[in-house]
Scaffold this motif. Structure first.
Motif, PDB file in Angstrom:
ATOM      1  N   ALA A  15      -0.269   2.083 -17.841  1.00  0.00           N
ATOM      2  CA  ALA A  15      -0.747   3.069 -16.877  1.00  0.00           C
ATOM      3  C   ALA A  15       0.372   3.478 -15.931  1.00  0.00           C
ATOM      4  CB  ALA A  15      -1.918   2.496 -16.089  1.00  0.00           C
ATOM      5  N   ASN A  16       0.502   4.775 -15.713  1.00  0.00           N
ATOM      6  CA  ASN A  16       1.577   5.331 -14.885  1.00  0.00           C
ATOM      7  C   ASN A  16       1.239   5.261 -13.398  1.00  0.00           C
ATOM      8  OD1 ASN A  16       4.083   6.400 -15.793  1.00  0.00           O
ATOM      9  ND2 ASN A  16       2.977   7.829 -17.106  1.00  0.00           N
ATOM     10  N   PRO A  17       2.236   5.219 -12.519  1.00  0.00           N
ATOM     11  CA  PRO A  17       1.970   5.350 -11.084  1.00  0.00           C
ATOM     12  C   PRO A  17       1.391   6.721 -10.767  1.00  0.00           C
ATOM     13  CG  PRO A  17       4.335   5.392 -11.506  1.00  0.00           C
ATOM     14  CD  PRO A  17       3.671   5.029 -12.794  1.00  0.00           C
ATOM     15  N   MET A  18       0.615   6.799  -9.689  1.00  0.00           N
ATOM     16  CA  MET A  18      -0.159   7.992  -9.374  1.00  0.00           C
ATOM     17  C   MET A  18       0.496   8.909  -8.352  1.00  0.00           C
ATOM     18  SD  MET A  18      -2.948   7.664 -11.180  1.00  0.00           S
ATOM     19  CE  MET A  18      -4.053   8.813 -10.381  1.00  0.00           C
ATOM     20  N   ILE A  19       1.562   8.476  -7.714  1.00  0.00           N
ATOM     21  CA  ILE A  19       2.127   9.247  -6.603  1.00  0.00           C
ATOM     22  C   ILE A  19       2.718  10.581  -7.073  1.00  0.00           C
ATOM     23  CG2 ILE A  19       2.596   7.265  -5.138  1.00  0.00           C
ATOM     24  CD1 ILE A  19       5.511   7.364  -6.171  1.00  0.00           C
TER      25      ILE A  19
ATOM     26  N   ASP B 232       0.809  -1.212   0.000  1.00  0.00           N
ATOM     27  CA  ASP B 232       0.000   0.000   0.000  1.00  0.00           C
ATOM     28  C   ASP B 232       0.848   1.271   0.000  1.00  0.00           C
ATOM     29  OD1 ASP B 232      -2.531  -1.305   0.069  1.00  0.00           O
ATOM     30  OD2 ASP B 232      -2.211  -1.740   2.198  1.00  0.00           O
ATOM     31  N   ALA B 233       2.122   1.144  -0.346  1.00  0.00           N
ATOM     32  CA  ALA B 233       3.047   2.270  -0.224  1.00  0.00           C
ATOM     33  C   ALA B 233       2.655   3.471  -1.072  1.00  0.00           C
ATOM     34  CB  ALA B 233       4.469   1.826  -0.592  1.00  0.00           C
ATOM     35  N   PHE B 234       1.888   3.255  -2.160  1.00  0.00           N
ATOM     36  CA  PHE B 234       1.502   4.354  -3.045  1.00  0.00           C
ATOM     37  C   PHE B 234       0.091   4.871  -2.762  1.00  0.00           C
ATOM     38  CE2 PHE B 234       4.430   2.872  -6.778  1.00  0.00           C
ATOM     39  CZ  PHE B 234       5.535   3.174  -6.016  1.00  0.00           C
ATOM     40  N   SER B 235      -0.542   4.378  -1.714  1.00  0.00           N
ATOM     41  CA  SER B 235      -1.970   4.658  -1.510  1.00  0.00           C
ATOM     42  C   SER B 235      -2.263   5.553  -0.321  1.00  0.00           C
ATOM     43  CB  SER B 235      -2.724   3.329  -1.352  1.00  0.00           C
ATOM     44  OG  SER B 235      -2.599   2.548  -2.525  1.00  0.00           O
ATOM     45  N   HIS B 236      -1.255   6.246   0.202  1.00  0.00           N
ATOM     46  CA  HIS B 236      -1.450   7.073   1.392  1.00  0.00           C
ATOM     47  C   HIS B 236      -1.677   8.537   1.015  1.00  0.00           C
ATOM     48  CE1 HIS B 236      -0.379   3.677   3.876  1.00  0.00           C
ATOM     49  NE2 HIS B 236       0.707   3.488   3.142  1.00  0.00           N
ATOM     50  N   VAL B 237      -2.421   9.226   1.844  1.00  0.00           N
ATOM     51  CA  VAL B 237      -2.710  10.637   1.626  1.00  0.00           C
ATOM     52  C   VAL B 237      -1.471  11.481   1.939  1.00  0.00           C
ATOM     53  CG1 VAL B 237      -3.548  10.974   3.999  1.00  0.00           C
ATOM     54  CG2 VAL B 237      -4.370  12.476   2.163  1.00  0.00           C
ATOM     55  N   SER B 238      -1.369  12.620   1.297  1.00  0.00           N
ATOM     56  CA  SER B 238      -0.296  13.575   1.604  1.00  0.00           C
ATOM     57  C   SER B 238      -0.224  13.784   3.112  1.00  0.00           C
ATOM     58  CB  SER B 238      -0.553  14.919   0.917  1.00  0.00           C
ATOM     59  OG  SER B 238      -0.605  14.781  -0.481  1.00  0.00           O
TER      60      SER B 238
ATOM     61  N   PHE C 151     -10.067  13.248   0.313  1.00  0.00           N
ATOM     62  CA  PHE C 151      -9.222  12.192  -0.240  1.00  0.00           C
ATOM     63  C   PHE C 151      -9.945  10.848  -0.169  1.00  0.00           C
ATOM     64  CE2 PHE C 151      -6.017   8.866   0.370  1.00  0.00           C
ATOM     65  CZ  PHE C 151      -5.137   9.104  -0.671  1.00  0.00           C
ATOM     66  N   LYS C 152     -10.592  10.561   0.959  1.00  0.00           N
ATOM     67  CA  LYS C 152     -11.289   9.290   1.116  1.00  0.00           C
ATOM     68  C   LYS C 152     -12.481   9.189   0.168  1.00  0.00           C
ATOM     69  CE  LYS C 152      -9.835   8.782   5.913  1.00  0.00           C
ATOM     70  NZ  LYS C 152     -10.234   8.916   7.350  1.00  0.00           N
ATOM     71  N   LEU C 153     -13.193  10.291  -0.027  1.00  0.00           N
ATOM     72  CA  LEU C 153     -14.290  10.290  -0.989  1.00  0.00           C
ATOM     73  C   LEU C 153     -13.767  10.053  -2.402  1.00  0.00           C
ATOM     74  CD1 LEU C 153     -16.415  13.281   0.360  1.00  0.00           C
ATOM     75  CD2 LEU C 153     -17.078  10.862   0.372  1.00  0.00           C
ATOM     76  N   GLY C 154     -12.673  10.734  -2.745  1.00  0.00           N
ATOM     77  CA  GLY C 154     -12.070  10.535  -4.060  1.00  0.00           C
ATOM     78  C   GLY C 154     -11.582   9.111  -4.242  1.00  0.00           C
ATOM     79  N   ASN C 155     -11.035   8.536  -3.183  1.00  0.00           N
ATOM     80  CA  ASN C 155     -10.557   7.158  -3.229  1.00  0.00           C
ATOM     81  C   ASN C 155     -11.706   6.207  -3.556  1.00  0.00           C
ATOM     82  OD1 ASN C 155      -9.060   4.823  -2.914  1.00  0.00           O
ATOM     83  ND2 ASN C 155      -9.076   4.872  -0.687  1.00  0.00           N
TER      84      ASN C 155
ATOM     85  N   TYR D 275      -8.073  13.374  -5.122  1.00  0.00           N
ATOM     86  CA  TYR D 275      -7.437  12.120  -4.690  1.00  0.00           C
ATOM     87  C   TYR D 275      -6.118  11.906  -5.437  1.00  0.00           C
ATOM     88  CZ  TYR D 275      -6.691   7.084  -4.204  1.00  0.00           C
ATOM     89  OH  TYR D 275      -6.143   5.850  -3.958  1.00  0.00           O
ATOM     90  N   SER D 276      -6.156  12.053  -6.752  1.00  0.00           N
ATOM     91  CA  SER D 276      -4.959  11.858  -7.568  1.00  0.00           C
ATOM     92  C   SER D 276      -3.870  12.857  -7.208  1.00  0.00           C
ATOM     93  CB  SER D 276      -5.320  11.996  -9.051  1.00  0.00           C
ATOM     94  OG  SER D 276      -6.335  11.085  -9.415  1.00  0.00           O
ATOM     95  N   ARG D 277      -4.279  14.050  -6.833  1.00  0.00           N
ATOM     96  CA  ARG D 277      -3.337  15.116  -6.490  1.00  0.00           C
ATOM     97  C   ARG D 277      -2.656  14.861  -5.137  1.00  0.00           C
ATOM     98  NH1 ARG D 277      -7.011  19.076  -7.318  1.00  0.00           N
ATOM     99  NH2 ARG D 277      -6.646  19.205  -9.556  1.00  0.00           N
ATOM    100  N   ASN D 278      -3.230  14.003  -4.330  1.00  0.00           N
ATOM    101  CA  ASN D 278      -2.751  13.852  -2.954  1.00  0.00           C
ATOM    102  C   ASN D 278      -2.300  12.447  -2.588  1.00  0.00           C
ATOM    103  OD1 ASN D 278      -2.965  16.406  -1.153  1.00  0.00           O
ATOM    104  ND2 ASN D 278      -4.771  16.487  -2.483  1.00  0.00           N
ATOM    105  N   LEU D 279      -1.973  11.638  -3.584  1.00  0.00           N
ATOM    106  CA  LEU D 279      -1.349  10.349  -3.295  1.00  0.00           C
ATOM    107  C   LEU D 279       0.119  10.606  -2.992  1.00  0.00           C
ATOM    108  CD1 LEU D 279      -3.231   8.247  -5.923  1.00  0.00           C
ATOM    109  CD2 LEU D 279      -3.092   7.679  -3.494  1.00  0.00           C
ATOM    110  N   ALA D 280       0.506  10.311  -1.770  1.00  0.00           N
ATOM    111  CA  ALA D 280       1.810  10.738  -1.269  1.00  0.00           C
ATOM    112  C   ALA D 280       2.966   9.929  -1.850  1.00  0.00           C
ATOM    113  CB  ALA D 280       1.837  10.629   0.255  1.00  0.00           C
ATOM    114  N   VAL D 281       4.074  10.608  -2.042  1.00  0.00           N
ATOM    115  CA  VAL D 281       5.322   9.949  -2.420  1.00  0.00           C
ATOM    116  C   VAL D 281       5.905   9.290  -1.168  1.00  0.00           C
ATOM    117  CG1 VAL D 281       7.635  10.271  -3.383  1.00  0.00           C
ATOM    118  CG2 VAL D 281       5.715  11.683  -4.190  1.00  0.00           C
ATOM    119  N   PRO D 282       6.330   8.023  -1.246  1.00  0.00           N
ATOM    120  CA  PRO D 282       6.912   7.379  -0.067  1.00  0.00           C
ATOM    121  C   PRO D 282       8.311   7.910   0.232  1.00  0.00           C
ATOM    122  CG  PRO D 282       7.002   5.897  -1.946  1.00  0.00           C
ATOM    123  CD  PRO D 282       6.218   7.099  -2.388  1.00  0.00           C
TER     124      PRO D 282
END
Length: 514
Positions: A248-252, A83-89, A100-104, A368-375
């Protein structure tokens, strides 16, 4: 500005960096600047500080300040698992986390064909490649190349033809279009369809082996793909059709990329190679469908999209067949000659408005796409990683994979403002040589040009579930990806091939730490 510092910060062996304030790295001011770029959001004093903080390092004996925080204060410090790419900023406020949760939920939502008893979830297709955003961006990461006999979901086949008329040439010239769709099958081959409609066909991939031998005798086998189509249901394609796959590209980190000032990216361009370094990156200019203005393209494999919102709308329309306020055709990729597709029911409900995904669906998915955090980086102070970083710089990789920027003070979302970030990309178009050429122009990008791919998070590709690299997933390892580089990156590839096995290994370890 606050930064969350959970126990994991120290568990990752980064205790020496835990207490360093970000403002210290920027002297209380900042923003990215390169080659004398002038930013409207900075004072002259700020610009001087920026040039210092974003300058490439020459010291490879220790990590740079805040190198661990690839996404600035938005960096996720969560354990680097699937889940490393699925966390909020990490610096989003509570209201932002709720959005973010609604967008998810909408990003993961499976759309169904019309009519359906599930209100506000129908409208799929009629032709489509996937039923949800998450189906393509697996675990918010990159797509997956289909196994033999498996239907492609997150690897698409884009279609276009050369312009044939004065009107088509004019549409390309003034950027109303980035390419001319194939007359029958449109801009993307659709391999799925709702009941009662025939799918367009299927993509066929054939690989041949291409061995590459290093100077020390080590041999690596690359797989070179050839793409074709089969089982076409609506007649033959145009003889001059241009085919090109897209994984498809990664979203982070997308929101942070959007927050990089346009001036900083433009300042890195050197289309005539005036400095004689063999690197001649070009900006991609596109017409923004929201404003009608010509602006910088920075998203997508060919940098043909100006914003996350536009990219989301195009994915809804082209991949799922869902209309939004930015792409209003309820029939998605159905061309005008595909009568049965155009006759299928749409998901438009009068009480919800004239599109299948009315406001605020698109805005929430974009948020949501704008706020997928970089690990966070791993092992930044490891001896081998530091040696690999030095090899990366000395090979010339950083000439295109620009390590650092600082985002705008005036970014739309406060979570993306004024952040020192490490995407390792210049977001410019580069000629990558014949080996990677698809010979299919898109907007300003020629058939040999690609946008420099950001490298942050690339070391977690296999962990998240991707496992292949480059625009079509042909590379099964980071080393294979390097060996496919050509054109402007040919010198860097040659430098890599000239390294001894130990140095090559450390360079890969550096990439795996990103």
């Amino acid at each position: 500005m606050s930064i969350r510092k959970p126990l994991l910060f120290c568990l990752l062996g980064l205790t020496s960096l835990c207490a360093m304030p970000l403002a210290a790295a920027l002297g209380e001011s900042g923003g990215a600047a390169s080659k004398g770029a002038v930013r409207a959001d900075l004072t002259p004093e700020d610009r001087a500080r920026v040039l210092a903080v974003t300058a490439p390092t020459g010291d490879f004996t220790k990590p740079e300040a805040f190198e661990i925080m690839q996404g600035g204060a938005a960096t996720s410090m969560a354990w680097p698992d699937r889940d490393a790419f699925s966390h909020v900023s990490a610096n989003q406020d509570f209201e932002g986390e709720d959005r973010f949760k609604l967008g998810n939920a909408l990003f993961r939502k499976f759309w169904v064909s019309s009519p359906s008893s599930t209100e506000a979830s129908d409208g799929l297709g009629p032709l489509y490649n996937a039923r949800s955003c998450q189906s393509c961006h697996l675990k918010d990461g990159r797509g997956r190349v289909p196994e033999a006999g498996e239907e492609a979901v997150s690897l698409f086949l884009r279609l276009s033809v050369p312009p044939r008329t004065a009107e088509e040439r004019a549409a390309l010239a003034d950027k109303r279009q980035t390419r001319i769709p194939e007359p029958t099958y449109g801009g993307q081959l659709q391999n799925f369809a709702v009941p009662g409609v025939r799918p367009e066909g299927r993509m066929v991939i054939d690989y041949r082996d291409e061995p590459v031998t290093f100077s020390d005798g080590t041999t690596v086998t690359l797989r070179a793909p050839t793409y074709s189509v089969a089982d076409l249901q609506y007649g033959p394609m145009a003889k001059d059709v241009l085919l090109s796959p897209r994984l498809a590209n990664p979203m982070i980190g997308l929101g942070l990329v959007e927050a990089i000032p346009e001036e900083d990216i433009r300042a890195l361009a050197d289309p005539e190679d005036a400095d004689g370094d063999g690197i001649s990156g070009r900006v991609s200019e596109v017409r923004d469908p929201e404003t009608g203005a010509i602006t910088l393209g920075r998203f997508g494999w060919k940098a043909s999209t100006p914003s996350i919102k536009v990219q989301s709308a195009e994915a809804f329309a082209g991949d799922i067949g869902i209309s939004t306020p930015l792409k209003t055709d309820a029939f998605g990729e159905c061309s005008n000659v595909q009568a049965e597709c155009r006759a299928a029911p749409s998901g438009i409900q009068e009480r919800l408005g004239p599109v299948e995904a009315p406001d605020p669906v698109l805005d929430l998915v974009a948020f949501y796409s704008r706020n997928l955090a970089v690990p966070a980086r791993r092992r930044v102070d490891d001896t081998a990683v530091l040696a690999g970083k030095k090899a990366f710089y000395e090979a010339g990789c950083a000439a295109c994979h620009q390590p650092k920027f600082v985002t705008s003070r005036t970014a739309e979302d406060p979570a993306q403002r004024f952040q020192l970030i490490w995407p390792h990309s210049d977001f410019l178009l580069h000629d990558m040589g014949e080996g990677l050429a698809d010979h299919r122009p898109v907007g300003d990008a020629s058939g040999r040009e690609w946008r420099t791919q950001p490298l942050w998070g690339i070391g977690l590709t296999e962990t998240v579930g991707g496992g292949t690299y480059l625009h079509d997933g042909r590379a099964r390892s980071l080393e294979e990806a390097i060996l496919w580089h050509g054109g402007e990156a040919g010198a860097a590839r040659a430098a890599y091939m000239g390294m001894d096995a130990e140095t090559r290994s450390t360079l890969i370890e550096f990439l795996e730490s990103l």
